[in-house]
Structure formats: C-alpha cells, structure tokens
Design a protein around this motif. Sequence first.
Motif, PDB file in Angstrom:
ATOM      1  N   VAL A  32       0.815  -1.301   0.014  1.00 45.91           N
ATOM      2  CA  VAL A  32      -0.154   0.027  -0.327  1.00 45.91           C
ATOM      3  C   VAL A  32       0.882   1.336  -0.123  1.00 45.91           C
ATOM      4  O   VAL A  32       0.481   2.226  -0.792  1.00 45.91           O
ATOM      5  CB  VAL A  32      -1.048   0.040   1.395  1.00 45.91           C
ATOM      6  CG1 VAL A  32      -1.722   1.512   1.401  1.00 45.91           C
ATOM      7  CG2 VAL A  32      -1.866  -1.159   1.106  1.00 45.91           C
ATOM      8  N   THR A  33       1.780   1.055   0.859  1.00 44.59           N
ATOM      9  CA  THR A  33       2.640   2.398   1.014  1.00 44.59           C
ATOM     10  C   THR A  33       3.608   2.699  -0.247  1.00 44.59           C
ATOM     11  O   THR A  33       3.743   3.740  -0.666  1.00 44.59           O
ATOM     12  CB  THR A  33       3.666   2.266   2.293  1.00 44.59           C
ATOM     13  OG1 THR A  33       2.802   2.217   3.496  1.00 44.59           O
ATOM     14  CG2 THR A  33       4.610   3.402   2.452  1.00 44.59           C
ATOM     15  N   ALA A  91       2.918   9.472  -5.633  1.00 46.99           N
ATOM     16  CA  ALA A  91       3.405  10.924  -5.297  1.00 46.99           C
ATOM     17  C   ALA A  91       4.848  10.956  -6.087  1.00 46.99           C
ATOM     18  O   ALA A  91       5.148  12.069  -6.418  1.00 46.99           O
ATOM     19  CB  ALA A  91       3.755  10.808  -3.860  1.00 46.99           C
ATOM     20  N   PHE A  92       5.536  10.012  -6.184  1.00 48.75           N
ATOM     21  CA  PHE A  92       6.893  10.202  -6.996  1.00 48.75           C
ATOM     22  C   PHE A  92       6.607  10.457  -8.327  1.00 48.75           C
ATOM     23  O   PHE A  92       7.364  11.345  -8.900  1.00 48.75           O
ATOM     24  CB  PHE A  92       7.716   8.953  -6.958  1.00 48.75           C
ATOM     25  CG  PHE A  92       9.220   9.027  -7.287  1.00 48.75           C
ATOM     26  CD1 PHE A  92      10.056  10.017  -6.376  1.00 48.75           C
ATOM     27  CD2 PHE A  92       9.666   8.504  -8.325  1.00 48.75           C
ATOM     28  CE1 PHE A  92      11.195  10.005  -6.664  1.00 48.75           C
ATOM     29  CE2 PHE A  92      11.091   8.501  -8.447  1.00 48.75           C
ATOM     30  CZ  PHE A  92      11.852   9.404  -7.949  1.00 48.75           C
ATOM     31  N   ILE A  93       5.489   9.905  -8.975  1.00 50.12           N
ATOM     32  CA  ILE A  93       5.273  10.317 -10.448  1.00 50.12           C
ATOM     33  C   ILE A  93       4.819  11.907 -10.487  1.00 50.12           C
ATOM     34  O   ILE A  93       5.303  12.534 -11.396  1.00 50.12           O
ATOM     35  CB  ILE A  93       4.247   9.114 -11.103  1.00 50.12           C
ATOM     36  CG1 ILE A  93       5.080   7.849 -11.058  1.00 50.12           C
ATOM     37  CG2 ILE A  93       3.545   9.794 -12.446  1.00 50.12           C
ATOM     38  CD1 ILE A  93       3.981   6.675 -11.633  1.00 50.12           C
ATOM     39  N   PHE A  94       4.040  12.223  -9.634  1.00 52.88           N
ATOM     40  CA  PHE A  94       3.515  13.658  -9.551  1.00 52.88           C
ATOM     41  C   PHE A  94       4.674  14.410  -9.422  1.00 52.88           C
ATOM     42  O   PHE A  94       4.925  15.492 -10.047  1.00 52.88           O
ATOM     43  CB  PHE A  94       2.371  13.909  -8.292  1.00 52.88           C
ATOM     44  CG  PHE A  94       1.239  13.409  -8.537  1.00 52.88           C
ATOM     45  CD1 PHE A  94       0.448  13.757  -9.883  1.00 52.88           C
ATOM     46  CD2 PHE A  94       0.496  12.581  -7.809  1.00 52.88           C
ATOM     47  CE1 PHE A  94      -0.971  13.617 -10.280  1.00 52.88           C
ATOM     48  CE2 PHE A  94      -0.844  12.224  -8.101  1.00 52.88           C
ATOM     49  CZ  PHE A  94      -1.477  12.624  -9.234  1.00 52.88           C
ATOM     50  N   GLY A 124      12.684   7.768  -0.214  1.00 56.05           N
ATOM     51  CA  GLY A 124      12.481   6.934   1.111  1.00 56.05           C
ATOM     52  C   GLY A 124      11.810   7.821   1.930  1.00 56.05           C
ATOM     53  O   GLY A 124      11.027   7.297   2.924  1.00 56.05           O
ATOM     54  N   ALA A 125      11.844   9.391   1.836  1.00 52.91           N
ATOM     55  CA  ALA A 125      11.154  10.007   2.627  1.00 52.91           C
ATOM     56  C   ALA A 125       9.835   9.983   2.545  1.00 52.91           C
ATOM     57  O   ALA A 125       8.684  10.107   3.455  1.00 52.91           O
ATOM     58  CB  ALA A 125      11.595  11.319   2.533  1.00 52.91           C
ATOM     59  N   LEU A 126       9.288   9.848   1.303  1.00 53.84           N
ATOM     60  CA  LEU A 126       7.811   9.666   1.182  1.00 53.84           C
ATOM     61  C   LEU A 126       7.249   8.207   1.721  1.00 53.84           C
ATOM     62  O   LEU A 126       6.235   8.394   1.985  1.00 53.84           O
ATOM     63  CB  LEU A 126       7.785   9.496  -0.503  1.00 53.84           C
ATOM     64  CG  LEU A 126       7.890  10.626  -1.452  1.00 53.84           C
ATOM     65  CD1 LEU A 126       7.786  10.465  -2.979  1.00 53.84           C
ATOM     66  CD2 LEU A 126       6.774  11.717  -0.944  1.00 53.84           C
ATOM     67  N   GLY A 174       2.823  13.913  -2.107  1.00 52.98           N
ATOM     68  CA  GLY A 174       3.900  14.299  -2.958  1.00 52.98           C
ATOM     69  C   GLY A 174       3.951  15.934  -3.321  1.00 52.98           C
ATOM     70  O   GLY A 174       4.785  16.589  -3.844  1.00 52.98           O
ATOM     71  N   ALA A 175       2.642  16.766  -2.778  1.00 50.32           N
ATOM     72  CA  ALA A 175       2.845  18.073  -3.032  1.00 50.32           C
ATOM     73  C   ALA A 175       4.056  18.885  -2.554  1.00 50.32           C
ATOM     74  O   ALA A 175       4.471  19.801  -3.346  1.00 50.32           O
ATOM     75  CB  ALA A 175       1.634  18.623  -2.393  1.00 50.32           C
ATOM     76  N   LEU A 176       4.320  18.726  -1.346  1.00 54.39           N
ATOM     77  CA  LEU A 176       5.462  19.637  -0.912  1.00 54.39           C
ATOM     78  C   LEU A 176       6.750  19.182  -1.756  1.00 54.39           C
ATOM     79  O   LEU A 176       7.575  20.117  -2.066  1.00 54.39           O
ATOM     80  CB  LEU A 176       5.721  19.156   0.646  1.00 54.39           C
ATOM     81  CG  LEU A 176       6.839  20.020   1.431  1.00 54.39           C
ATOM     82  CD1 LEU A 176       6.637  21.368   1.470  1.00 54.39           C
ATOM     83  CD2 LEU A 176       7.156  19.284   3.044  1.00 54.39           C
TER      84      LEU A 176
END
Length: 307
Positions: A97-98, A105-108, A241-243, A182-184
């Motif tokens: 899931v993560t 988020a990475f793709i965004f 890794g932070a994501l 992933g916004a930030l």
Amino acid sequence: MGRYTARRLLQMLPVFIGTTFLIFALVFAIPGDPIRALAGDRPISPSTVATLREEYNLDDPLVVQYGKYMAGLVQGDFGKDYNGREVVDIMAHRFPVTIRLALVAFIFEILIGLVAGVVAALRRRSYLDTLVLVTTTAIVSIPTFVLGFTLQLLLGVKLGWFPIAGISQGWYSYLLPGFVLGALSLAYVARLTRTSLVENLRADYVRTATSKGLSRKRVVGRHALRNSLIPVVTYLGIDLGALMGGAIVTEGIFNLPGIGQQVFLSVRAQEGPVVVGIVTALVLVFIFANLAVDLLYGVLDPRIRYE
C-alpha cells in the motif's frame, strides 16, 4: 563501476549499523511495560509475564538485545510482535500500500515538478514563471494535513471526483492521497529545477554551443537540462525514502492500511519489534536509493568517472 559500487556498499555498512542501533535504543527507552500493555485491563500472572519477557529478551541489556536482533536480521528474521505474528508478514501486508502511494506521489513529483521547473526557467520573469513561484510558495506554506483535509472535502466529498478513504477502487484510490503526499516535494522539485536550469543557461558551455549554431532545443535538452538534473536527482533519491517513511499523516487522513498507519498503531501499542523492523526496512530503502543516485551521476554527467 563494480569496484565503486562495492566500496559504497562497504561504506554504507557502518551507517546501517549506527542508524539501526539508534532506532533500537530509542524504542528500548520508551517507558512502560509492553507485556502489561498487551494484557490491557485483563489480569496476567507473574509467571506468564516472566515467560514472555524471556521469550522477547526484554530482561537483557540493550547491547545484548541489539546483538540478537542483528543476528536474526542477517538471516532475514525481523522478529515477532508481542502477539506472535512475524514482523515480515506484517510488512508484507502493509508495504504494498505504501509503495503504491509513494510511487504515485513520486510520479507527480517528476511529471509536474520537472515540467513546471523547466517551463519557469525557460520563461524566466514571465507570467508562467511568476505563477510557478507563487504556486510552489503557497504549497510549501500549507501543512500536509490541511491540504489533505481540504482536497478530501472539495474533490472527494463535494465534487465526488475521488474516493475519500480506503483502497477499494485500486490505483484510482491512490491519486488524491498520492498528490497530497507528493505536493510539498513537488514544489521543491519545481523550484530546484528552475534554479539549476537558470544557472546552467548562463554557463559558458551553453553560450559556446549556441554560437556553434546548435538549435535551442538541442542546447537546452542535451546540455543545460542534463547538467541541471544532477541536484534534482539527488533530491528525488533522498525523497523516495522520505515519501515511504513520511506517509503517516496522509495514510491517516485517507485511512490507507500502509506502513505509516502501522507505525502509528505500533507505537501506541508499544509494539517495539514492529517499529524497529519497519524502520529498519525504511533505512535500507534510503541506503539503496542513495546508491542508485550516486550511480546515476555518471549517466547524467560524463565528466564523472568511477574507478
């Protein structure tokens, strides 16, 4: 390249040992008795407590506990929680899931962040440049939980465009929480790309390539952009890794059964083995992501050589 990779792996070994020991020590220092916490309000006999404490090495000194943990870890054993479940099985259930959430988020980050940064750099001091700078500043200024709840209310509840909780709709369920997560980083990638590309467009080698008659597209794409991506790739490698480790808030907002939610539940339940096992896995993700970034440097910049 092979020797360099082996040397980097050896250099990462003390980093891994140091970080895992620090994590283990912090979990060891958490006040309270996890066996008593497991029993809750139910009575538990002293003999049962003693048996469980011996089984989970809770009476051993910190260094001894860590040594036994590392001995099992070398064999792929992340230990068991206080209910007898294998930590590996818990991670196998939660990690997909993560990973999906972090991947979205990475793709965004890559698609929107890089494109916005390149456009802002090529249209410097224009309306588009100002729009990118203002938008990224606003995103950085908004806390993740505020952005998450706001988008959940507007796009999920009011407009009904996205699911507001759970993963019942497959990959579509990850779009909104993935953007929130992933916004930030997306804003940082856009600003970093813009700054790096603007700086490289002023470099002598770009002026030389232009004077030789190369097209604008070739000068930017083949020369300036390629060198500008080095700091961006460094940030993306660390952020991957932070994501995965920073998804606690996002998974809580959208009720996603991932690693972040499991860490929160385990800390609250004083499930030390689960917390240590998950964070150890995340440390490995960080280490190998950094190794991949180091190897990509040679691809992006031919001046970099590995002996």
